[in-house]
Scaffold this active site. Structure first.
Site, short mmCIF file in Angstrom:
data_model
loop_
_atom_site.label_atom_id
_atom_site.label_comp_id
_atom_site.label_asym_id
_atom_site.label_seq_id
_atom_site.Cartn_x
_atom_site.Cartn_y
_atom_site.Cartn_z
N ASP A 47 -13.92 28.48 12.40
CA ASP A 47 -13.67 29.51 13.40
C ASP A 47 -14.28 30.84 12.99
OD1 ASP A 47 -12.18 27.80 15.00
OD2 ASP A 47 -10.37 28.15 13.82
N GLU A 60 -8.81 23.31 26.38
CA GLU A 60 -8.99 22.99 24.97
C GLU A 60 -8.12 24.00 24.22
OE1 GLU A 60 -10.66 20.47 22.15
OE2 GLU A 60 -10.62 20.32 24.32
#
Length: 269
Positions: free
Chosen positions: A61, A50
């Site tokens: 994030d 990924e």
């Protein structure tokens, strides 16, 4: 398209194993070393990859992955460099599933169809757009189908039954199951009451569920597999190894090798 995922999960099931999928940002800390890092992840036993394409706008994030984006951008990495790296990885490893985890702005900036086509040409199997939920995904989904790329959706742990049903119906490749709500990273450990969500996804015949968010230890991988997930994704913990060893390449690659081997071993039932 999804064949690499289908083949992977079928093979793992036969061997009674789950998938270990590390995440890193392409181009972190620079173009040359990024290829070596990704190469090391695969040769150490990662079942799938990924990968992120560095972008200045990354909403979900945690700080570790934000810093990876900044390092990559400051090294001068471009989207073209990222596609070069992807093409090299695909040429070296024809069978490993490769997924991208992105934000919509990056896709829009390149034109959706043009971007998906570039991904396909570079050997990418799937795209997950973190800020596009399933119910808003039609324009991406239609192009993914047309181009031949799997569109991955996130199943949050607090999702309603109708959301889980929709994700199961619309997704392909695999289902990214969040182990908790919030931003990514090992800063908050994964909490695991996900059996109910996994049972629902199975009932609705969803693409194989893979647990992500806050996975940093082998025992969390074991718990994920035991709960019924087909695998586990580890992002911040993988990126932290890069961050902690920026000035010592050999130590970085050695630690990544050890980490992947240890996490992969935890998927064996």
């Amino acid at each position: 398209m999804t064949n690499r995922y289908t083949t992977l999960f079928a093979n793992l099931e036969k061997r009674n194993e789950g998938a270990f999928i590390p995440f890193v940002t392409i181009g972190d800390p620079n173009k040359a070393l990024s290829f070596e890092i990704i190469d090391t992840l695969v040769s150490s036993g990662a079942d799938a990859l990924e990968l992120g394409i560095p972008f200045s706008d990354h909403l979900a994030d945690g700080p570790t992955i934000q810093e990876a984006n900044i390092r990559a951008l400051e090294s001068g990495i471009t989207p073209k460099d990222c596609f070069d790296i992807l093409t090299k990885i695909r040429a070296k490893y024809p069978h490993i599933p490769i997924g991208l985890l992105l934000y919509a702005n990056l896709v829009y900036a390149n034109g959706i169809e043009n971007f998906y086509q570039k991904c396909l040409d570079a050997g990418v199997d799937s795209i997950l757009i973190a800020d596009v939920p399933a119910h808003e995904s039609k324009e991406f989904r239609d192009i993914a189908k047309k181009v031949g790329i799997a569109q991955i959706f996130i199943a949050p742990p607090d999702a309603s039954e109708s959301t889980l049903k929709q994700i199961s119906k619309l997704g392909s490749g695999y289902t990214y199951l969040l182990s908790r709500v919030g931003v990514t990273g090992t800063e908050t450990a994964a909490n695991m009451p996900v059996e109910d969500v996994l049972a629902k996804l199975r009932e609705y015949n969803a693409p194989k569920p893979v647990l992500g968010f806050g996975i940093s230890k082998p025992e969390q991988v074991q718990q994920a597999i035991k709960a019924g997930a087909a695998g586990a994704i580890s992002g911040s913990a993988t990126v932290k190894i890069i961050q902690n060893n920026i000035s010592n390449k050999q130590k970085m690659l050695n630690e990544l090798t050890y980490f992947v081997k240890e996490m992969k071993a935890a998927t064996l039932n």
